[in-house]
Write a protein that holds these residues in place. Structure first.
Motif, mmCIF file in Angstrom:
data_model
loop_
_atom_site.group_PDB
_atom_site.id
_atom_site.type_symbol
_atom_site.label_atom_id
_atom_site.label_comp_id
_atom_site.label_asym_id
_atom_site.label_seq_id
_atom_site.Cartn_x
_atom_site.Cartn_y
_atom_site.Cartn_z
ATOM 1 N N VAL A 1 6.827 19.029 -3.037
ATOM 2 C CA VAL A 1 7.559 17.767 -2.967
ATOM 3 C C VAL A 1 7.460 17.019 -4.281
ATOM 4 N N GLU A 2 8.613 16.641 -4.835
ATOM 5 C CA GLU A 2 8.662 15.849 -6.066
ATOM 6 C C GLU A 2 9.844 14.899 -5.991
ATOM 7 N N THR A 3 9.540 13.602 -5.829
ATOM 8 C CA THR A 3 10.603 12.590 -5.820
ATOM 9 C C THR A 3 10.489 11.634 -6.996
ATOM 10 N N GLY A 4 9.371 11.687 -7.708
ATOM 11 C CA GLY A 4 9.134 10.727 -8.777
ATOM 12 C C GLY A 4 8.421 9.481 -8.293
ATOM 13 N N ILE A 5 8.160 9.400 -6.981
ATOM 14 C CA ILE A 5 7.456 8.258 -6.391
ATOM 15 C C ILE A 5 6.216 8.823 -5.701
ATOM 16 N N GLY A 6 5.076 8.639 -6.315
ATOM 17 C CA GLY A 6 3.865 9.298 -5.850
ATOM 18 C C GLY A 6 3.529 9.044 -4.393
ATOM 19 N N PHE A 7 3.602 7.806 -3.952
ATOM 20 C CA PHE A 7 3.244 7.508 -2.573
ATOM 21 C C PHE A 7 4.231 8.129 -1.593
ATOM 22 N N TYR A 8 5.510 8.139 -1.941
ATOM 23 C CA TYR A 8 6.528 8.756 -1.080
ATOM 24 C C TYR A 8 6.277 10.265 -0.978
ATOM 25 N N ASP A 9 5.926 10.890 -2.094
ATOM 26 C CA ASP A 9 5.563 12.314 -2.055
ATOM 27 C C ASP A 9 4.407 12.542 -1.083
ATOM 28 N N HIS A 10 3.429 11.649 -1.141
ATOM 29 C CA HIS A 10 2.254 11.740 -0.257
ATOM 30 C C HIS A 10 2.685 11.627 1.213
ATOM 31 N N MET A 11 3.623 10.731 1.517
ATOM 32 C CA MET A 11 4.079 10.548 2.898
ATOM 33 C C MET A 11 4.870 11.763 3.386
ATOM 34 N N LEU A 12 5.718 12.320 2.540
ATOM 35 C CA LEU A 12 6.479 13.510 2.935
ATOM 36 C C LEU A 12 5.545 14.698 3.146
ATOM 37 N N ALA A 13 4.478 14.756 2.348
ATOM 38 C CA ALA A 13 3.481 15.810 2.544
ATOM 39 C C ALA A 13 2.765 15.631 3.882
ATOM 40 N N GLN A 14 2.526 14.386 4.283
ATOM 41 C CA GLN A 14 1.920 14.129 5.598
ATOM 42 C C GLN A 14 2.851 14.600 6.717
ATOM 43 N N LEU A 15 4.131 14.317 6.557
ATOM 44 C CA LEU A 15 5.119 14.722 7.560
ATOM 45 C C LEU A 15 5.104 16.235 7.747
ATOM 46 N N ALA A 16 5.061 16.962 6.651
ATOM 47 C CA ALA A 16 5.055 18.427 6.719
ATOM 48 C C ALA A 16 3.738 18.956 7.272
ATOM 49 N N LYS A 17 2.637 18.445 6.755
ATOM 50 C CA LYS A 17 1.316 18.950 7.148
ATOM 51 C C LYS A 17 1.066 18.778 8.641
ATOM 52 N N PHE B 1 5.614 21.811 9.374
ATOM 53 C CA PHE B 1 6.898 22.179 8.776
ATOM 54 C C PHE B 1 6.648 22.610 7.335
ATOM 55 N N ASP B 2 7.245 23.708 6.895
ATOM 56 C CA ASP B 2 7.247 24.032 5.473
ATOM 57 C C ASP B 2 8.361 23.202 4.845
ATOM 58 N N LEU B 3 8.040 22.490 3.776
ATOM 59 C CA LEU B 3 8.979 21.512 3.227
ATOM 60 C C LEU B 3 9.049 21.588 1.714
ATOM 61 N N VAL B 4 10.275 21.687 1.217
ATOM 62 C CA VAL B 4 10.553 21.568 -0.213
ATOM 63 C C VAL B 4 11.460 20.361 -0.399
ATOM 64 N N VAL B 5 11.080 19.462 -1.289
ATOM 65 C CA VAL B 5 11.907 18.312 -1.641
ATOM 66 C C VAL B 5 11.893 18.161 -3.155
ATOM 67 N N LYS B 6 13.067 18.203 -3.749
ATOM 68 C CA LYS B 6 13.210 18.002 -5.193
ATOM 69 C C LYS B 6 14.265 16.917 -5.406
ATOM 70 N N THR B 7 13.818 15.741 -5.819
ATOM 71 C CA THR B 7 14.728 14.609 -6.003
ATOM 72 C C THR B 7 14.591 14.046 -7.400
ATOM 73 N N THR B 8 15.724 13.816 -8.044
ATOM 74 C CA THR B 8 15.761 13.012 -9.258
ATOM 75 C C THR B 8 16.704 11.855 -8.972
ATOM 76 N N GLY B 9 16.228 10.645 -9.239
ATOM 77 C CA GLY B 9 17.029 9.466 -8.920
ATOM 78 C C GLY B 9 16.946 8.422 -10.012
ATOM 79 N N ASP B 10 17.691 7.350 -9.810
ATOM 80 C CA ASP B 10 17.772 6.279 -10.807
ATOM 81 C C ASP B 10 16.574 5.326 -10.664
ATOM 82 N N LEU B 11 15.399 5.860 -10.915
ATOM 83 C CA LEU B 11 14.180 5.067 -10.783
ATOM 84 C C LEU B 11 14.102 3.944 -11.819
#
Length: 197
Positions: A31-47, A51-61
């Protein structure tokens, strides 16, 4: 049995998102969104959902985190709906209560095909966790359920620490989704008197 896998790519002028989810995984994440805490939350959702989860996001941070967070949640919901497929044999309903120190989160889900969200969390939470705006938590779940087409009741009756309040919600939703997605050998067809979900 059909592999319960979903893959969604979503590109706008504000973000580019790739999500892949396997509902019958082991909880592995990339998981890589550029927002560390959000990455941590998505990892919690998967763990906790297994669920096996891949997330690759680039946004207008450079603007703020809103578009990145929202667009990721929309793509995640769409991938989840794709992975569920025809919903034959699933349990459909589930609930989970998850404590995290002083905080308790409760999630109840129905994989109904009808998006609806009830969301309650303590008021006067700290506004930020790192670069994560805590007011986005509700919006994440709104965006997710709109695309996943599920009903979610999510409440935190008490808690003090903002990190705990948000994290407990993701863990509770993960456990409820894990149970609702589970295949029950006693279920014949789709678990609905309508014959469809």
């Amino acid at each position: 049995m059909r592999r319960r896998y979903g893959r969604v790519e979503r590109t706008t002028k504000e973000s580019s998102v790739l999500v892949e989810i396997d509902l019958d995984g082991t909880g592995s994440t990339d998981v890589e969104t550029g927002i560390g805490f959000y990455d941590h939350m998505l990892a919690q959702l998967a763990k906790h959902g297994l669920f096996d989860l891949v997330v690759k996001t680039t946004g207008d941070l450079h603007v703020d985190a809103h578009h990145t967070v929202e667009d990721t949640a929309l793509a995640l919901g769409a991938a989840f709906r794709e992975a569920l497929g025809d919903k034959v044999g699933i349990r459909r309903f589930a609930n989970a209560a998850v404590p995290l120190d002083e905080t308790l989160a409760e999630a109840v889900v129905d994989l109904s095909g009808r998006p609806y969200l009830v969301h309650e969390e303590p008021e006067r939470m700290a506004p930020m966790i790192g670069a994560y705006d805590t007011t986005l938590t509700r919006h994440i779940f709104e965006s997710f359920i709109a695309q996943a087409q599920i009903c979610l009741h999510l409440r935190v009756p008490y808690g003090r620490n903002a990190h705990h309040i948000v994290e407990a919600q993701f863990k509770a939703v993960a456990r409820a989704l894990r149970d609702a997605c589970a295949l029950d050998p006693r279920v014949t067809g789709v678990p609905s008197t309508k014959g469809t979900l």
